[in-house]
Enzyme design. Structure first.
Site, PDB file in Angstrom:
ATOM      1  N   CYS A 338       0.719  -1.273  -0.008  1.00  0.00           N
ATOM      2  CA  CYS A 338      -0.074   0.030   0.075  1.00  0.00           C
ATOM      3  C   CYS A 338       0.911   1.214  -0.055  1.00  0.00           C
ATOM      4  O   CYS A 338       1.747   1.607   0.824  1.00  0.00           O
ATOM      5  CB  CYS A 338      -0.870   0.009   1.334  1.00  0.00           C
ATOM      6  SG  CYS A 338      -1.810   1.286   1.492  1.00  0.00           S
ATOM      7  N   GLY A 395      -0.445 -10.343   1.926  1.00  0.00           N
ATOM      8  CA  GLY A 395       1.046 -10.613   1.638  1.00  0.00           C
ATOM      9  C   GLY A 395       1.616 -11.844   2.194  1.00  0.00           C
ATOM     10  O   GLY A 395       2.208 -12.681   1.766  1.00  0.00           O
ATOM     11  N   ARG A 465     -13.097   0.321  -5.980  1.00  0.00           N
ATOM     12  CA  ARG A 465     -12.356   0.319  -4.508  1.00  0.00           C
ATOM     13  C   ARG A 465     -11.673   1.626  -4.351  1.00  0.00           C
ATOM     14  O   ARG A 465     -11.842   2.037  -2.891  1.00  0.00           O
ATOM     15  CB  ARG A 465     -11.296  -1.049  -4.426  1.00  0.00           C
ATOM     16  CG  ARG A 465     -10.808  -1.031  -3.075  1.00  0.00           C
ATOM     17  CD  ARG A 465      -9.954  -2.279  -3.052  1.00  0.00           C
ATOM     18  NE  ARG A 465     -10.209  -2.566  -1.238  1.00  0.00           N
ATOM     19  CZ  ARG A 465      -9.268  -1.911  -0.649  1.00  0.00           C
ATOM     20  NH1 ARG A 465      -8.154  -1.265  -0.887  1.00  0.00           N
ATOM     21  NH2 ARG A 465      -9.246  -2.493   0.714  1.00  0.00           N
TER      22      ARG A 465
HETATM   23  P1  IMP Z   1      -1.096  -7.019   3.702  1.00  0.00           P
HETATM   24  O1  IMP Z   1      -1.787  -8.156   4.332  1.00  0.00           O
HETATM   25  O2  IMP Z   1      -0.237  -6.277   4.541  1.00  0.00           O
HETATM   26  O3  IMP Z   1      -0.555  -7.527   2.392  1.00  0.00           O
HETATM   27  O4  IMP Z   1      -2.421  -6.109   3.393  1.00  0.00           O
HETATM   28  C1  IMP Z   1      -3.674  -6.591   2.524  1.00  0.00           C
HETATM   29  C2  IMP Z   1      -4.527  -5.494   2.709  1.00  0.00           C
HETATM   30  O5  IMP Z   1      -4.091  -4.479   1.712  1.00  0.00           O
HETATM   31  C3  IMP Z   1      -5.722  -5.714   1.937  1.00  0.00           C
HETATM   32  O6  IMP Z   1      -6.899  -6.731   2.701  1.00  0.00           O
HETATM   33  C4  IMP Z   1      -6.575  -4.527   1.666  1.00  0.00           C
HETATM   34  O7  IMP Z   1      -7.218  -3.973   2.594  1.00  0.00           O
HETATM   35  C5  IMP Z   1      -5.391  -3.570   1.252  1.00  0.00           C
HETATM   36  N1  IMP Z   1      -4.861  -3.416   0.085  1.00  0.00           N
HETATM   37  C6  IMP Z   1      -5.072  -4.175  -0.927  1.00  0.00           C
HETATM   38  N2  IMP Z   1      -4.681  -3.482  -2.130  1.00  0.00           N
HETATM   39  C7  IMP Z   1      -4.151  -2.350  -1.856  1.00  0.00           C
HETATM   40  C8  IMP Z   1      -3.737  -1.182  -2.467  1.00  0.00           C
HETATM   41  O8  IMP Z   1      -3.505  -1.267  -3.600  1.00  0.00           O
HETATM   42  N3  IMP Z   1      -3.477  -0.109  -1.936  1.00  0.00           N
HETATM   43  C9  IMP Z   1      -3.672  -0.219  -0.436  1.00  0.00           C
HETATM   44  N4  IMP Z   1      -4.126  -0.975   0.479  1.00  0.00           N
HETATM   45  C10 IMP Z   1      -4.365  -2.402  -0.440  1.00  0.00           C
END
Ligand code: IMP
Length: 551
Positions: A338, A395, A465
């Site tokens: 993000c 991730g 979104r």
């Molecule tokens: P991670 O588990 O830290 O990789 O975050 C996953 C979460 O990031 C997802 O469930 C979304 O809420 C958020 N997310 C997904 N795509 C994006 C993006 O392109 N920008 C910002 N947040 C995102």
């Protein structure tokens, strides 16, 4: 001269002596999060202090409420992202006690088919087997074997599930054959099959007696409906934590939609397919569109649980709670892919956001989900301690076998693609991919990203979104990259589960509910971590080391 002896207290009074102190060691959660003192906190900014252990870790109960009506046996959710959750991930997450939210960056038909696959899943049956037609050639089988590691491919007239079963091609059938040989010449046609409706244990018996590697399941028209693999027979087939509806014993299915008018039609299709939980997928959930959508869903489909969001403040949460949300998803800018905080200058550090919203929503009986920024077991426990009913991970799960897309090699490491839904690549889904985006050497249309050309028939979910569907210039809020191979989620999730149990044991609480009660009562204590405390808490001072997380 006699020396004056030091007057020590009686050691047997040490425990009761603690009562003479004004306060326990460390901070309560509200003292920890007090942003007037130090600004917003992330998970890495604090630790929990240990408690007393008088029970084994295996007794720790990880059951948790994720929406008003749904309680899961483990607090794990996978993100609705096109590189994280399609049906395979959703089925595995549910079997292991969590839930996967199927993404909506695909046509409503395709998304509904995935929901249907989750609802129809019977433990052990492969409901989306790779099939070929008699006109495919030996090289196609060798390619599948090289990429995906399995042989034993059903041959149907359509080359897909639901086609008439004509044969099966095993590794032995293609051995020593020229790559251009048509499969019609080599496939085995004397088949042992089982009829649709067969139970898993009956099918297992047939498979065992047949001495074959695969057992195709067919309907009364001879069409392939699923497949059973001998290799799966050998694996443990029981999932005691599985997330199932109590009445039907079907796995719970969750899927994401947007808040545009077309999403109402999409939701109708998902509900027809058996959906239980809908996630309203927005980076900034406090909008009139989302309020309207929640009210419409609650009046049209009262039995569907609505997870609204994302929010990071009490004020945002209040609007969605009064509109009828059954749970809230928390996080803005905390995701690993993000760049929202950098580009929009809007967001909130995740630990502070989780605590603030959970504390507020809890007063109305609305559970919250800590979404994004979960990088290890410790982050999961911290989110739960701050009041989350579950964590949502992108991730951390994108490198598992069950995530969409195929593995490829990047700088010598086996990886899978992982991209933000606000990345330019995700927002342009449906447009042809330029050749350079494929780093696995098979050119455009390769499966580095799932279904790279699927989306032309629907509004792109990634743009909605981020409220970018009508913008001439698309401003990215996410990046596109890759994550390392994590093996199967069937090994990784049990690791997270056991990790949470051991952590709660260290804290001295026997379950997530008790953890949250003890935090609220100020008895589970926290400590801020300075920058040097964070260095101290990591591996340091070694020349080199290997970090294996579980065995
Ligand atoms: P991670 O588990 O830290 O990789 O975050 C996953 C979460 O990031 C997802 O469930 C979304 O809420 C958020 N997310 C997904 N795509 C994006 C993006 O392109 N920008 C910002 N947040 C995102």
């Amino acid at each position: 001269m006699p020396t004056k002896s030091t007057a020590f207290l009686d050691p047997t009074t040490a425990v009761s002596h603690l009562e003479t102190y004004q306060r326990a060691d460390g901070l309560s959660a509200s003292e920890l999060i007090d942003s007037q003192l130090h600004g917003g906190l992330t998970y890495n900014d604090f630790l929990l202090l240990p408690g007393r252990i008088d029970f084994p870790a295996s007794e720790v109960i990880t059951e948790s409420r994720i929406t008003r009506k749904v309680v899961l046996k483990t607090p794990f959710m996978s993100s609705p992202m096109d590189t994280v959750t399609e049906s395979e991930m959703a089925i595995s997450m549910a079997l292991l006690g969590g839930i996967g939210v199927i993404h909506h960056n695909q046509s409503p038909d395709a998304q509904a088919a995935m929901v249907r696959a989750v609802k129809r899943h019977e433990n052990g049956f492969i409901t989306d087997p790779i099939c070929l037609t008699p006109d495919h050639v030996v090289e196609d089988v060798l390619d599948i074997k090289a990429r995906l590691g399995f042989g034993g491919i059903p041959i149907t007239d359509s080359g897909s599930l639901g086609g008439k079963l004509l044969g099966i091609v095993t590794n032995r059938d293609v051995q020593f054959r020229a790559p251009s040989t048509r499969l019609s010449e080599v496939m085995t046609t004397s088949l042992v099959t089982a009829p649709e409706g067969v139970t898993l244990s009956e099918a297992n018996d047939i498979l065992r007696d047949s001495k074959k590697g695969k057992l195709p399941i067919i309907d009364n028209q001879g069409r392939l409906t699923s497949l059973l693999a001998r290799s799966d027979l050998l694996k443990n087939q029981t999932y005691p934590l599985a997330s199932k509806r109590p009445e039907s014993k079907q796995l719970y299915a969750a899927a994401a939609i947007g808040t545009r008018p077309a999403d109402r039609d999409r939701l109708k299709m998902l509900v027809d397919a058996g959906l239980d939980i809908v996630v309203l997928d927005s980076s900034q959930g406090n909008s009139i569109y989302q309020e309207d959508m929640i009210r419409w869903i609650k009046s049209t489909f009262p039995s569907i649980e609505v997870i609204a969001g994302n929010v990071v403040t009490r004020e945002q949460a209040a609007t969605l709670i009064s509109a009828g949300a059954d749970a809230l998803r928390i996080g803005m800018g905390s995701g690993s892919i993000c760049i929202t905080q950098e580009v929009m200058a809007v967001g909130r550090p995740q630990a502070t956001a989780v605590y603030a919203v959970a504390e507020f929503a809890g007063r109305f009986g609305v559970p919250v989900i800590a979404d994004g920024g979960i990088g290890n077991v410790g982050h999961v426990v911290k989110a739960l301690a701050l009041g989350a009913g579950a964590v949502m991970m992108g991730g951390l799960l994108a490198g598992t076998t069950e995530a969409p897309g195929e593995y490829f090699y990047h700088e010598g490491k086996r990886v899978k693609a992982y991209r933000g839904m606000g990345s330019i690549e995700a927002m342009e889904q449906g447009k042809p991919l330029p050749p350079s985006t494929s780093t696995n050497g098979r050119g455009p249309g390769s499966t580095k990203y799932p279904n790279p050309r699927k989306a032309a028939t629907h509004e792109n979910a990634a743009t909605t979104r981020y409220f970018s569907e009508s913008s001439a210039v698309k401003v990215a809020q996410g990046v596109s990259g890759d994550v390392q191979d994590k093996g199967s989620v069937k090994a990784f999730l049990p690791y997270l589960h056991a990790g949470v149990q051991h952590s709660l044991q260290d804290i001295g609480v026997r379950g997530i509910r008790e953890l949250q009660e003890e935090v609220r009562g100020g008895r589970v204590r926290f400590e801020l971590r300075t920058a040097s405390a964070q260095v101290e808490g990591g591996v340091h001072g070694l020349n080199s080391y290997t970090k294996r997380l579980f065995a």
